[in-house]
Design a protein around this motif. Structure first.
Motif, PDB file in Angstrom:
ATOM      1  N   PRO A  26       0.794  -1.230  -0.092  1.00  0.00           N
ATOM      2  CA  PRO A  26      -0.079  -0.025   0.024  1.00  0.00           C
ATOM      3  C   PRO A  26       0.960   1.359   0.281  1.00  0.00           C
ATOM      4  O   PRO A  26       0.392   2.208  -0.540  1.00  0.00           O
ATOM      5  N   ALA A  27       2.055   1.142   0.807  1.00  0.00           N
ATOM      6  CA  ALA A  27       2.840   2.417   0.888  1.00  0.00           C
ATOM      7  C   ALA A  27       3.518   2.669  -0.804  1.00  0.00           C
ATOM      8  O   ALA A  27       3.383   3.965  -0.929  1.00  0.00           O
ATOM      9  N   SER A  28       3.630   1.702  -1.371  1.00  0.00           N
ATOM     10  CA  SER A  28       4.158   1.854  -2.880  1.00  0.00           C
ATOM     11  C   SER A  28       3.275   2.362  -3.870  1.00  0.00           C
ATOM     12  O   SER A  28       3.487   3.134  -4.546  1.00  0.00           O
ATOM     13  N   LEU A  29       2.071   1.810  -3.537  1.00  0.00           N
ATOM     14  CA  LEU A  29       0.856   2.341  -4.242  1.00  0.00           C
ATOM     15  C   LEU A  29       0.407   3.735  -4.221  1.00  0.00           C
ATOM     16  O   LEU A  29       0.275   4.556  -5.198  1.00  0.00           O
ATOM     17  N   LEU A  30       0.448   4.053  -2.875  1.00  0.00           N
ATOM     18  CA  LEU A  30       0.209   5.481  -2.350  1.00  0.00           C
ATOM     19  C   LEU A  30       1.281   6.457  -3.127  1.00  0.00           C
ATOM     20  O   LEU A  30       0.881   7.446  -3.642  1.00  0.00           O
ATOM     21  N   PHE A  31       2.650   6.198  -2.943  1.00  0.00           N
ATOM     22  CA  PHE A  31       3.546   6.781  -3.502  1.00  0.00           C
ATOM     23  C   PHE A  31       3.526   6.993  -5.050  1.00  0.00           C
ATOM     24  O   PHE A  31       3.683   8.060  -5.633  1.00  0.00           O
ATOM     25  N   GLY A  32       3.342   6.020  -5.469  1.00  0.00           N
ATOM     26  CA  GLY A  32       3.273   5.998  -6.907  1.00  0.00           C
ATOM     27  C   GLY A  32       1.861   6.902  -7.673  1.00  0.00           C
ATOM     28  O   GLY A  32       2.339   7.616  -8.485  1.00  0.00           O
ATOM     29  N   PHE A  33       0.858   6.781  -6.918  1.00  0.00           N
ATOM     30  CA  PHE A  33      -0.234   7.443  -7.168  1.00  0.00           C
ATOM     31  C   PHE A  33       0.034   9.165  -7.117  1.00  0.00           C
ATOM     32  O   PHE A  33      -0.034   9.818  -7.791  1.00  0.00           O
ATOM     33  N   LEU A  34       0.553   9.352  -5.966  1.00  0.00           N
ATOM     34  CA  LEU A  34       0.809  10.743  -5.762  1.00  0.00           C
ATOM     35  C   LEU A  34       1.970  11.094  -6.535  1.00  0.00           C
ATOM     36  O   LEU A  34       2.043  12.458  -7.084  1.00  0.00           O
ATOM     37  N   LEU A  35       2.839  10.467  -6.877  1.00  0.00           N
ATOM     38  CA  LEU A  35       4.126  10.951  -7.751  1.00  0.00           C
ATOM     39  C   LEU A  35       3.332  11.245  -9.372  1.00  0.00           C
ATOM     40  O   LEU A  35       3.707  12.113  -9.904  1.00  0.00           O
ATOM     41  N   GLN A  36       2.746  10.132  -9.886  1.00  0.00           N
ATOM     42  CA  GLN A  36       1.706  10.512 -10.993  1.00  0.00           C
ATOM     43  C   GLN A  36       1.107  11.580 -11.235  1.00  0.00           C
ATOM     44  O   GLN A  36       0.775  12.058 -12.268  1.00  0.00           O
ATOM     45  N   THR A  37       0.130  11.685 -10.044  1.00  0.00           N
ATOM     46  CA  THR A  37      -0.690  12.683 -10.231  1.00  0.00           C
ATOM     47  C   THR A  37      -0.535  14.066  -9.673  1.00  0.00           C
ATOM     48  O   THR A  37      -0.787  15.032 -10.399  1.00  0.00           O
ATOM     49  N   TYR A  38       0.440  14.145  -8.802  1.00  0.00           N
ATOM     50  CA  TYR A  38       0.866  15.561  -8.112  1.00  0.00           C
ATOM     51  C   TYR A  38       2.217  15.699  -8.441  1.00  0.00           C
ATOM     52  O   TYR A  38       2.598  16.889  -8.062  1.00  0.00           O
ATOM     53  N   GLY A  39       3.199  14.759  -8.810  1.00  0.00           N
ATOM     54  CA  GLY A  39       4.407  15.225  -8.949  1.00  0.00           C
ATOM     55  C   GLY A  39       5.455  14.601  -7.735  1.00  0.00           C
ATOM     56  O   GLY A  39       4.730  14.224  -6.704  1.00  0.00           O
ATOM     57  N   HIS A  40       6.541  14.873  -8.027  1.00  0.00           N
ATOM     58  CA  HIS A  40       7.603  14.272  -6.872  1.00  0.00           C
ATOM     59  C   HIS A  40       7.419  15.054  -5.651  1.00  0.00           C
ATOM     60  O   HIS A  40       7.828  14.338  -4.549  1.00  0.00           O
ATOM     61  N   GLN A  41       7.240  16.145  -5.660  1.00  0.00           N
ATOM     62  CA  GLN A  41       7.270  17.256  -4.548  1.00  0.00           C
ATOM     63  C   GLN A  41       6.267  16.654  -3.548  1.00  0.00           C
ATOM     64  O   GLN A  41       6.404  16.506  -2.377  1.00  0.00           O
ATOM     65  N   ALA A  42       5.083  16.398  -4.076  1.00  0.00           N
ATOM     66  CA  ALA A  42       3.853  15.821  -3.288  1.00  0.00           C
ATOM     67  C   ALA A  42       4.209  14.428  -2.560  1.00  0.00           C
ATOM     68  O   ALA A  42       3.901  14.257  -1.527  1.00  0.00           O
ATOM     69  N   ALA A  43       4.773  13.768  -3.329  1.00  0.00           N
ATOM     70  CA  ALA A  43       5.106  12.362  -3.006  1.00  0.00           C
ATOM     71  C   ALA A  43       5.917  12.394  -1.764  1.00  0.00           C
ATOM     72  O   ALA A  43       5.903  11.797  -0.851  1.00  0.00           O
ATOM     73  N   PHE A  44       7.127  13.106  -1.987  1.00  0.00           N
ATOM     74  CA  PHE A  44       8.158  13.135  -0.817  1.00  0.00           C
ATOM     75  C   PHE A  44       7.678  13.763   0.378  1.00  0.00           C
ATOM     76  O   PHE A  44       7.982  13.315   1.414  1.00  0.00           O
TER      77      PHE A  44
END
Length: 71
Positions: A26-44
């Protein structure tokens, strides 16, 4: 794991790795979703906020817990 009795050490390893595996997906799925949808800054930033929250909860749960500086 070192504090578990020798006869239960394999069970302790099993529970540890099962928990790690079940939480990593789930952590990887959430990170990937945030990365693709909002960009690297939001994910990190989200990852850092969740990590900070986990540290606070750990500090409250374990009265003798003192985070160390550096590694």
């Amino acid at each position: 794991l070192h504090s578990s009795p020798a006869r239960l050490r394999g069970t302790a390893f099993g529970y540890y790795h099962a928990t790690l595996g079940l939480t990593t997906l789930p952590a990887s799925l959430l990170f990937g979703f945030l990365l693709q949808t909002y960009g690297h800054q939001a994910a990190f930033i989200t990852s850092a906020a969740i990590g900070g929250l986990a540290l606070c909860l750990l500090a409250v749960r374990l009265p003798g817990f003192k985070p160390t500086q550096g590694a």
